[in-house]
Design a protein around this motif. Structure first.
Motif, PDB file in Angstrom:
ATOM      1  N   ALA A   1      16.229  25.081  27.721  1.00 24.61           N
ATOM      2  CA  ALA A   1      16.021  26.515  27.916  1.00 24.61           C
ATOM      3  C   ALA A   1      14.793  26.987  27.143  1.00 24.61           C
ATOM      4  O   ALA A   1      13.985  27.770  27.653  1.00 24.61           O
ATOM      5  CB  ALA A   1      17.266  27.286  27.482  1.00 24.61           C
ATOM      6  N   ASP A   2      14.619  26.508  25.914  1.00 28.84           N
ATOM      7  CA  ASP A   2      13.430  26.860  25.144  1.00 28.84           C
ATOM      8  C   ASP A   2      12.178  26.265  25.771  1.00 28.84           C
ATOM      9  O   ASP A   2      11.126  26.917  25.828  1.00 28.84           O
ATOM     10  CB  ASP A   2      13.551  26.395  23.698  1.00 28.84           C
ATOM     11  CG  ASP A   2      14.405  27.320  22.845  1.00 28.84           C
ATOM     12  OD1 ASP A   2      14.663  28.465  23.268  1.00 28.84           O
ATOM     13  OD2 ASP A   2      14.806  26.894  21.744  1.00 28.84           O
ATOM     14  N   ILE A   3      12.262  25.035  26.235  1.00 27.25           N
ATOM     15  CA  ILE A   3      11.115  24.402  26.890  1.00 27.25           C
ATOM     16  C   ILE A   3      10.681  25.232  28.093  1.00 27.25           C
ATOM     17  O   ILE A   3       9.491  25.499  28.292  1.00 27.25           O
ATOM     18  CB  ILE A   3      11.448  22.956  27.318  1.00 27.25           C
ATOM     19  CG1 ILE A   3      11.669  22.073  26.084  1.00 27.25           C
ATOM     20  CG2 ILE A   3      10.336  22.381  28.202  1.00 27.25           C
ATOM     21  CD1 ILE A   3      12.271  20.714  26.403  1.00 27.25           C
ATOM     22  N   LEU A   4      11.631  25.675  28.896  1.00 24.63           N
ATOM     23  CA  LEU A   4      11.310  26.486  30.073  1.00 24.63           C
ATOM     24  C   LEU A   4      10.694  27.821  29.690  1.00 24.63           C
ATOM     25  O   LEU A   4       9.725  28.274  30.324  1.00 24.63           O
ATOM     26  CB  LEU A   4      12.563  26.722  30.911  1.00 24.63           C
ATOM     27  CG  LEU A   4      13.010  25.529  31.730  1.00 24.63           C
ATOM     28  CD1 LEU A   4      14.419  25.753  32.263  1.00 24.63           C
ATOM     29  CD2 LEU A   4      12.044  25.266  32.862  1.00 24.63           C
ATOM     30  N   ALA A   5      11.221  28.462  28.675  1.00 23.85           N
ATOM     31  CA  ALA A   5      10.688  29.764  28.255  1.00 23.85           C
ATOM     32  C   ALA A   5       9.249  29.628  27.758  1.00 23.85           C
ATOM     33  O   ALA A   5       8.377  30.439  28.095  1.00 23.85           O
ATOM     34  CB  ALA A   5      11.574  30.376  27.171  1.00 23.85           C
ATOM     35  N   ILE A   6       8.974  28.602  26.976  1.00 21.49           N
ATOM     36  CA  ILE A   6       7.621  28.387  26.459  1.00 21.49           C
ATOM     37  C   ILE A   6       6.680  27.979  27.589  1.00 21.49           C
ATOM     38  O   ILE A   6       5.542  28.447  27.668  1.00 21.49           O
ATOM     39  CB  ILE A   6       7.646  27.351  25.318  1.00 21.49           C
ATOM     40  CG1 ILE A   6       8.390  27.943  24.110  1.00 21.49           C
ATOM     41  CG2 ILE A   6       6.244  26.908  24.941  1.00 21.49           C
ATOM     42  CD1 ILE A   6       8.771  26.933  23.055  1.00 21.49           C
ATOM     43  N   ALA A   7       7.156  27.122  28.493  1.00 20.51           N
ATOM     44  CA  ALA A   7       6.333  26.705  29.635  1.00 20.51           C
ATOM     45  C   ALA A   7       6.000  27.889  30.537  1.00 20.51           C
ATOM     46  O   ALA A   7       4.875  27.991  31.043  1.00 20.51           O
ATOM     47  CB  ALA A   7       7.050  25.613  30.426  1.00 20.51           C
ATOM     48  N   ALA A   8       6.941  28.795  30.735  1.00 20.19           N
ATOM     49  CA  ALA A   8       6.687  29.980  31.561  1.00 20.19           C
ATOM     50  C   ALA A   8       5.600  30.840  30.918  1.00 20.19           C
ATOM     51  O   ALA A   8       4.663  31.293  31.589  1.00 20.19           O
ATOM     52  CB  ALA A   8       7.969  30.783  31.742  1.00 20.19           C
ATOM     53  N   ARG A   9       5.702  31.056  29.620  1.00 21.03           N
ATOM     54  CA  ARG A   9       4.686  31.838  28.915  1.00 21.03           C
ATOM     55  C   ARG A   9       3.316  31.173  29.036  1.00 21.03           C
ATOM     56  O   ARG A   9       2.320  31.801  29.375  1.00 21.03           O
ATOM     57  CB  ARG A   9       5.076  31.975  27.446  1.00 21.03           C
ATOM     58  CG  ARG A   9       4.225  32.946  26.640  1.00 21.03           C
ATOM     59  CD  ARG A   9       3.322  32.392  25.544  1.00 21.03           C
ATOM     60  NE  ARG A   9       3.446  31.055  25.101  1.00 21.03           N
ATOM     61  CZ  ARG A   9       3.937  30.697  23.919  1.00 21.03           C
ATOM     62  NH1 ARG A   9       4.395  31.592  23.063  1.00 21.03           N
ATOM     63  NH2 ARG A   9       3.955  29.433  23.564  1.00 21.03           N
ATOM     64  N   ASP A  10       3.262  29.872  28.792  1.00 20.18           N
ATOM     65  CA  ASP A  10       1.984  29.165  28.815  1.00 20.18           C
ATOM     66  C   ASP A  10       1.393  29.096  30.224  1.00 20.18           C
ATOM     67  O   ASP A  10       0.175  29.137  30.392  1.00 20.18           O
ATOM     68  CB  ASP A  10       2.135  27.770  28.225  1.00 20.18           C
ATOM     69  CG  ASP A  10       2.407  27.817  26.722  1.00 20.18           C
ATOM     70  OD1 ASP A  10       2.330  28.908  26.119  1.00 20.18           O
ATOM     71  OD2 ASP A  10       2.703  26.745  26.154  1.00 20.18           O
ATOM     72  N   SER A  11       2.247  29.020  31.242  1.00 18.02           N
ATOM     73  CA  SER A  11       1.725  28.975  32.613  1.00 18.02           C
ATOM     74  C   SER A  11       1.079  30.306  32.999  1.00 18.02           C
ATOM     75  O   SER A  11       0.096  30.328  33.741  1.00 18.02           O
ATOM     76  CB  SER A  11       2.825  28.596  33.607  1.00 18.02           C
ATOM     77  OG  SER A  11       3.802  29.600  33.693  1.00 18.02           O
ATOM     78  N   VAL A  12       1.593  31.416  32.476  1.00 18.29           N
ATOM     79  CA  VAL A  12       0.964  32.721  32.719  1.00 18.29           C
ATOM     80  C   VAL A  12      -0.440  32.719  32.123  1.00 18.29           C
ATOM     81  O   VAL A  12      -1.406  33.152  32.760  1.00 18.29           O
ATOM     82  CB  VAL A  12       1.811  33.866  32.122  1.00 18.29           C
ATOM     83  CG1 VAL A  12       1.042  35.180  32.098  1.00 18.29           C
ATOM     84  CG2 VAL A  12       3.111  34.018  32.894  1.00 18.29           C
TER      85      VAL A  12
ATOM     86  N   LEU B   1      -2.340  30.063  31.441  1.00 15.26           N
ATOM     87  CA  LEU B   1      -3.185  29.114  32.169  1.00 15.26           C
ATOM     88  C   LEU B   1      -3.615  29.644  33.530  1.00 15.26           C
ATOM     89  O   LEU B   1      -4.665  29.265  34.053  1.00 15.26           O
ATOM     90  CB  LEU B   1      -2.455  27.779  32.336  1.00 15.26           C
ATOM     91  CG  LEU B   1      -2.283  26.966  31.055  1.00 15.26           C
ATOM     92  CD1 LEU B   1      -1.358  25.774  31.292  1.00 15.26           C
ATOM     93  CD2 LEU B   1      -3.632  26.505  30.524  1.00 15.26           C
ATOM     94  N   ALA B   2      -2.813  30.530  34.103  1.00 13.66           N
ATOM     95  CA  ALA B   2      -3.149  31.123  35.402  1.00 13.66           C
ATOM     96  C   ALA B   2      -4.082  32.319  35.257  1.00 13.66           C
ATOM     97  O   ALA B   2      -4.400  32.974  36.237  1.00 13.66           O
ATOM     98  CB  ALA B   2      -1.871  31.535  36.129  1.00 13.66           C
ATOM     99  N   GLY B   3      -4.512  32.606  34.039  1.00 13.53           N
ATOM    100  CA  GLY B   3      -5.452  33.693  33.830  1.00 13.53           C
ATOM    101  C   GLY B   3      -4.840  34.964  33.291  1.00 13.53           C
ATOM    102  O   GLY B   3      -5.517  35.973  33.158  1.00 13.53           O
ATOM    103  N   GLY B   4      -3.566  34.932  32.992  1.00 15.28           N
ATOM    104  CA  GLY B   4      -2.928  36.104  32.406  1.00 15.28           C
ATOM    105  C   GLY B   4      -3.511  36.398  31.039  1.00 15.28           C
ATOM    106  O   GLY B   4      -3.933  35.489  30.326  1.00 15.28           O
ATOM    107  N   ILE B   5      -3.548  37.650  30.684  1.00 19.43           N
ATOM    108  CA  ILE B   5      -4.175  38.016  29.414  1.00 19.43           C
ATOM    109  C   ILE B   5      -3.158  38.304  28.311  1.00 19.43           C
ATOM    110  O   ILE B   5      -3.534  38.428  27.155  1.00 19.43           O
ATOM    111  CB  ILE B   5      -5.109  39.233  29.596  1.00 19.43           C
ATOM    112  CG1 ILE B   5      -4.343  40.422  30.172  1.00 19.43           C
ATOM    113  CG2 ILE B   5      -6.303  38.874  30.433  1.00 19.43           C
ATOM    114  CD1 ILE B   5      -5.126  41.708  30.216  1.00 19.43           C
TER     115      ILE B   5
END
Length: 127
Positions: free
Chosen positions: A50-61, A63-67
């Motif tokens: 669950a923590d891995i998914l939460a951190i991966a979701a944040r990091d993918s934003v 990497l996709a150009g989110g600020i």
């Protein structure tokens, strides 16, 4: 959506949340499994999927150009049981808005939660 993966508890078999109909379109389990395997080798039983998914979701934003950059609270624990039946009332991408509102409400979530969690996957091409 429910995500449960673990090397300690194998939740990949028939009748589990991972193989339940609402989750059959999900991709990337192998990435979470690889991260979990590496983390378990270094610090067993400390980092949950669950923590891995939460951190991966944040990091993918990002990497996709989110600020936006935000802290992800950690310390979630993986479940010990995984049942496909636990996915029977998850909001589906093709549910009508009123159905999604009801399903979110049944889980103690608001309409604002629905918009926040679903807004990133809304197809606006036809609007």
């Amino acid at each position: 959506m429910t995500f449960i993966t673990s090397r300690v508890f194998d939740f990949r078999g028939a009748g589990t949340e991972r193989t339940a109909p609402p989750n059959t379109l999900l991709r990337g389990y192998e990435i979470i499994d690889a991260a979990k395997t590496q983390l378990e080798a270094e610090c067993p039983g400390v980092v949950s999927c669950a923590d891995i998914l939460a951190i991966a979701a944040r990091d993918s934003v990002l990497l996709a150009g989110g600020i936006a950059r935000w802290q992800v609270p950690t310390g979630r624990r993986d479940g010990l049981v995984s049942r496909a039946s636990d996915t029977s009332n998850l909001p589906a991408f093709n549910d009508a808005v009123d159905v999604q509102i009801r399903k979110f409400s049944e889980k103690g979530l608001s309409t604002q939660d629905l918009v926040t969690l679903s807004g990133t996957s809304v197809n606006t091409v036809d609007i």
